[in-house]
Design a protein around this motif. Structure first.
Motif, PDB file in Angstrom:
ATOM      1  N   LEU A  85      16.140  -8.648  -1.663  1.00  0.00           N
ATOM      2  CA  LEU A  85      15.707 -10.037  -1.808  1.00  0.00           C
ATOM      3  C   LEU A  85      14.805 -10.235  -3.022  1.00  0.00           C
ATOM      4  CD1 LEU A  85      14.901 -11.063   1.894  1.00  0.00           C
ATOM      5  CD2 LEU A  85      16.871 -11.729   0.512  1.00  0.00           C
ATOM      6  N   TYR A  86      14.632  -9.183  -3.849  1.00  0.00           N
ATOM      7  CA  TYR A  86      13.699  -9.252  -4.976  1.00  0.00           C
ATOM      8  C   TYR A  86      12.345  -9.750  -4.477  1.00  0.00           C
ATOM      9  CZ  TYR A  86      18.042  -8.882  -7.585  1.00  0.00           C
ATOM     10  OH  TYR A  86      19.258  -8.464  -8.055  1.00  0.00           O
ATOM     11  N   MET A  87      11.854  -9.122  -3.419  1.00  0.00           N
ATOM     12  CA  MET A  87      10.690  -9.623  -2.701  1.00  0.00           C
ATOM     13  C   MET A  87       9.634  -8.527  -2.575  1.00  0.00           C
ATOM     14  SD  MET A  87      10.773 -11.158   1.175  1.00  0.00           S
ATOM     15  CE  MET A  87       9.312 -11.736   2.024  1.00  0.00           C
ATOM     16  N   LEU A  88       8.375  -8.918  -2.763  1.00  0.00           N
ATOM     17  CA  LEU A  88       7.260  -8.004  -2.578  1.00  0.00           C
ATOM     18  C   LEU A  88       6.289  -8.637  -1.593  1.00  0.00           C
ATOM     19  CD1 LEU A  88       5.950  -5.319  -3.533  1.00  0.00           C
ATOM     20  CD2 LEU A  88       4.687  -6.667  -5.215  1.00  0.00           C
ATOM     21  N   THR A  89       5.821  -7.856  -0.630  1.00  0.00           N
ATOM     22  CA  THR A  89       4.878  -8.362   0.361  1.00  0.00           C
ATOM     23  C   THR A  89       3.662  -7.449   0.438  1.00  0.00           C
ATOM     24  OG1 THR A  89       5.611  -7.138   2.331  1.00  0.00           O
ATOM     25  CG2 THR A  89       6.872  -9.087   1.732  1.00  0.00           C
ATOM     26  N   LEU A  90       2.546  -8.051   0.841  1.00  0.00           N
ATOM     27  CA  LEU A  90       1.387  -7.256   1.239  1.00  0.00           C
ATOM     28  C   LEU A  90       1.602  -6.886   2.700  1.00  0.00           C
ATOM     29  CD1 LEU A  90      -1.468  -6.123   0.672  1.00  0.00           C
ATOM     30  CD2 LEU A  90      -2.363  -8.317   1.497  1.00  0.00           C
ATOM     31  N   TRP A  91       1.642  -5.604   2.972  1.00  0.00           N
ATOM     32  CA  TRP A  91       1.885  -5.102   4.328  1.00  0.00           C
ATOM     33  C   TRP A  91       0.525  -4.726   4.919  1.00  0.00           C
ATOM     34  CZ3 TRP A  91       4.878   0.173   5.147  1.00  0.00           C
ATOM     35  CH2 TRP A  91       4.836   0.522   6.504  1.00  0.00           C
ATOM     36  N   LEU A  92       0.137  -5.423   5.971  1.00  0.00           N
ATOM     37  CA  LEU A  92      -1.127  -5.153   6.645  1.00  0.00           C
ATOM     38  C   LEU A  92      -0.843  -4.357   7.900  1.00  0.00           C
ATOM     39  CD1 LEU A  92      -2.749  -8.670   6.161  1.00  0.00           C
ATOM     40  CD2 LEU A  92      -3.147  -6.593   4.815  1.00  0.00           C
ATOM     41  N   HIS A  93      -1.106  -3.064   7.814  1.00  0.00           N
ATOM     42  CA  HIS A  93      -0.793  -2.124   8.890  1.00  0.00           C
ATOM     43  C   HIS A  93      -1.961  -2.059   9.866  1.00  0.00           C
ATOM     44  CE1 HIS A  93       1.399   1.004  10.834  1.00  0.00           C
ATOM     45  NE2 HIS A  93       0.605   1.989  10.465  1.00  0.00           N
ATOM     46  N   GLY A  94      -1.658  -2.233  11.151  1.00  0.00           N
ATOM     47  CA  GLY A  94      -2.723  -2.305  12.139  1.00  0.00           C
ATOM     48  C   GLY A  94      -3.426  -0.999  12.415  1.00  0.00           C
ATOM     49  N   ALA A  95      -2.762   0.138  12.165  1.00  0.00           N
ATOM     50  CA  ALA A  95      -3.386   1.443  12.387  1.00  0.00           C
ATOM     51  C   ALA A  95      -4.167   1.814  11.130  1.00  0.00           C
ATOM     52  CB  ALA A  95      -2.328   2.497  12.709  1.00  0.00           C
ATOM     53  N   VAL A  96      -5.448   1.477  11.095  1.00  0.00           N
ATOM     54  CA  VAL A  96      -6.225   1.571   9.855  1.00  0.00           C
ATOM     55  C   VAL A  96      -6.431   3.014   9.387  1.00  0.00           C
ATOM     56  CG1 VAL A  96      -7.385  -0.610  10.256  1.00  0.00           C
ATOM     57  CG2 VAL A  96      -8.405   1.487  11.143  1.00  0.00           C
ATOM     58  N   ASN A  97      -6.351   3.971  10.300  1.00  0.00           N
ATOM     59  CA  ASN A  97      -6.561   5.367   9.917  1.00  0.00           C
ATOM     60  C   ASN A  97      -5.257   6.144   9.792  1.00  0.00           C
ATOM     61  OD1 ASN A  97      -9.452   5.198   9.909  1.00  0.00           O
ATOM     62  ND2 ASN A  97      -9.414   5.235  12.160  1.00  0.00           N
ATOM     63  N   ALA A  98      -4.139   5.438   9.758  1.00  0.00           N
ATOM     64  CA  ALA A  98      -2.841   6.103   9.669  1.00  0.00           C
ATOM     65  C   ALA A  98      -2.647   6.750   8.300  1.00  0.00           C
ATOM     66  CB  ALA A  98      -1.726   5.104   9.937  1.00  0.00           C
ATOM     67  N   ASP A  99      -1.781   7.743   8.264  1.00  0.00           N
ATOM     68  CA  ASP A  99      -1.377   8.344   6.995  1.00  0.00           C
ATOM     69  C   ASP A  99      -0.669   7.268   6.175  1.00  0.00           C
ATOM     70  OD1 ASP A  99      -0.247   9.737   4.900  1.00  0.00           O
ATOM     71  OD2 ASP A  99       0.618  11.320   6.138  1.00  0.00           O
ATOM     72  N   ALA A 100      -1.165   6.992   4.981  1.00  0.00           N
ATOM     73  CA  ALA A 100      -0.608   5.903   4.174  1.00  0.00           C
ATOM     74  C   ALA A 100       0.817   6.169   3.732  1.00  0.00           C
ATOM     75  CB  ALA A 100      -1.490   5.669   2.952  1.00  0.00           C
ATOM     76  N   SER A 101       1.257   7.427   3.813  1.00  0.00           N
ATOM     77  CA  SER A 101       2.636   7.731   3.415  1.00  0.00           C
ATOM     78  C   SER A 101       3.619   7.525   4.552  1.00  0.00           C
ATOM     79  CB  SER A 101       2.727   9.178   2.911  1.00  0.00           C
ATOM     80  OG  SER A 101       2.457  10.093   3.963  1.00  0.00           O
ATOM     81  N   ALA A 102       3.113   7.365   5.792  1.00  0.00           N
ATOM     82  CA  ALA A 102       3.995   7.173   6.938  1.00  0.00           C
ATOM     83  C   ALA A 102       4.631   5.793   6.852  1.00  0.00           C
ATOM     84  CB  ALA A 102       3.223   7.333   8.242  1.00  0.00           C
ATOM     85  N   GLY A 103       5.937   5.731   7.058  1.00  0.00           N
ATOM     86  CA  GLY A 103       6.651   4.494   6.780  1.00  0.00           C
ATOM     87  C   GLY A 103       7.129   3.724   7.983  1.00  0.00           C
ATOM     88  N   LEU A 104       6.418   3.792   9.091  1.00  0.00           N
ATOM     89  CA  LEU A 104       6.852   3.100  10.301  1.00  0.00           C
ATOM     90  C   LEU A 104       6.270   1.695  10.339  1.00  0.00           C
ATOM     91  CD1 LEU A 104       8.493   3.457  12.909  1.00  0.00           C
ATOM     92  CD2 LEU A 104       6.372   4.152  14.034  1.00  0.00           C
ATOM     93  N   LEU A 105       7.145   0.695  10.355  1.00  0.00           N
ATOM     94  CA  LEU A 105       6.722  -0.693  10.480  1.00  0.00           C
ATOM     95  C   LEU A 105       6.521  -1.022  11.951  1.00  0.00           C
ATOM     96  CD1 LEU A 105       9.057  -2.568   7.986  1.00  0.00           C
ATOM     97  CD2 LEU A 105       6.594  -2.858   8.077  1.00  0.00           C
TER      98      LEU A 105
END
Length: 206
Positions: free
Chosen positions: A135-155
């Protein structure tokens, strides 16, 4: 509530700082604002950049698994004085994290605006960027698990996605949506913009 910005890999930050200190790297960048600066600059707000591929197959189903993303880089906003003038992307190579390129444009200001907006929410989040190439789209993704590994890709279904401007037609920029709300909208948008399936070719008469 302040955002919990994840720490970037040290080699990624070092590569950006080295590029900022290199006149060659700065002068060769397609960033007039960055090239015109004479004062000190800093690399701030590191954000992991994830990509969501195959959007049509990513919508969560009842009882199904949430969609996964893949980490493709880390992005740093480049500050000069009291404003962000550009951004720097890094990428993972066989030798580790390395500087990729500088850029400027609407997504720099859009990212800053969305981050400020997110700070006013009543819940803490780990900020990331999520790219949806279809979609040629970029979003700010606000992940609720604040201490999660930033490389983990689970939405997670309750995570928030904030489309950045320019957003695709029919999707409002800067309006926070939960993943469970926005994914079906993006999938519908993709189906509307997909080219029609060509009719089958008739077999030649015997």
């Amino acid at each position: 509530m302040p955002l919990h910005v994840p720490p970037a890999p040290a080699p990624a930050l070092r590569s950006v700082l080295a590029a900022l200190g290199s006149p060659t790297a700065v002068n060769e960048a397609h960033t007039p604002s960055l090239r015109a600066l004479h004062g000190p600059v800093t690399a701030e707000l590191p954000l992991p950049v994830h990509v969501l591929d195959r959007l049509h197959a990513s919508a969560p189903t009842p009882g199904g698994r949430p969609p996964r993303t893949r980490l493709t880089g880390w992005r740093f906003l480049i500050r000069s004085g009291d404003r962000f003038v550009a951004a720097a992307d890094t990428r993972l190579t066989a030798d580790g994290w390395a500087f990729s390129h500088f850029f400027e444009g609407p997504y720099v200001a859009a990212t800053e605006r969305a981050l400020r907006q997110a700070e006013s929410l009543g819940q803490g989040y780990q900020p990331r960027l999520l790219s949806v190439p279809e979609l040629y789209m970029l979003t700010l993704w606000l992940h609720g698990a604040v201490n999660a590994d930033a490389s983990a890709g689970l939405l997670a279904a309750a995570d928030l996605l904030v489309p950045l401007a320019p957003a695709p037609p029919g999707i409002a920029a800067y309006r926070p949506h939960t993943v469970s709300e926005l994914l079906p909208v993006m999938t519908h948008r993709l189906r509307r913009t997909a080219p029609p399936t060509p009719p089958p070719v008739a077999a030649p008469a015997a």
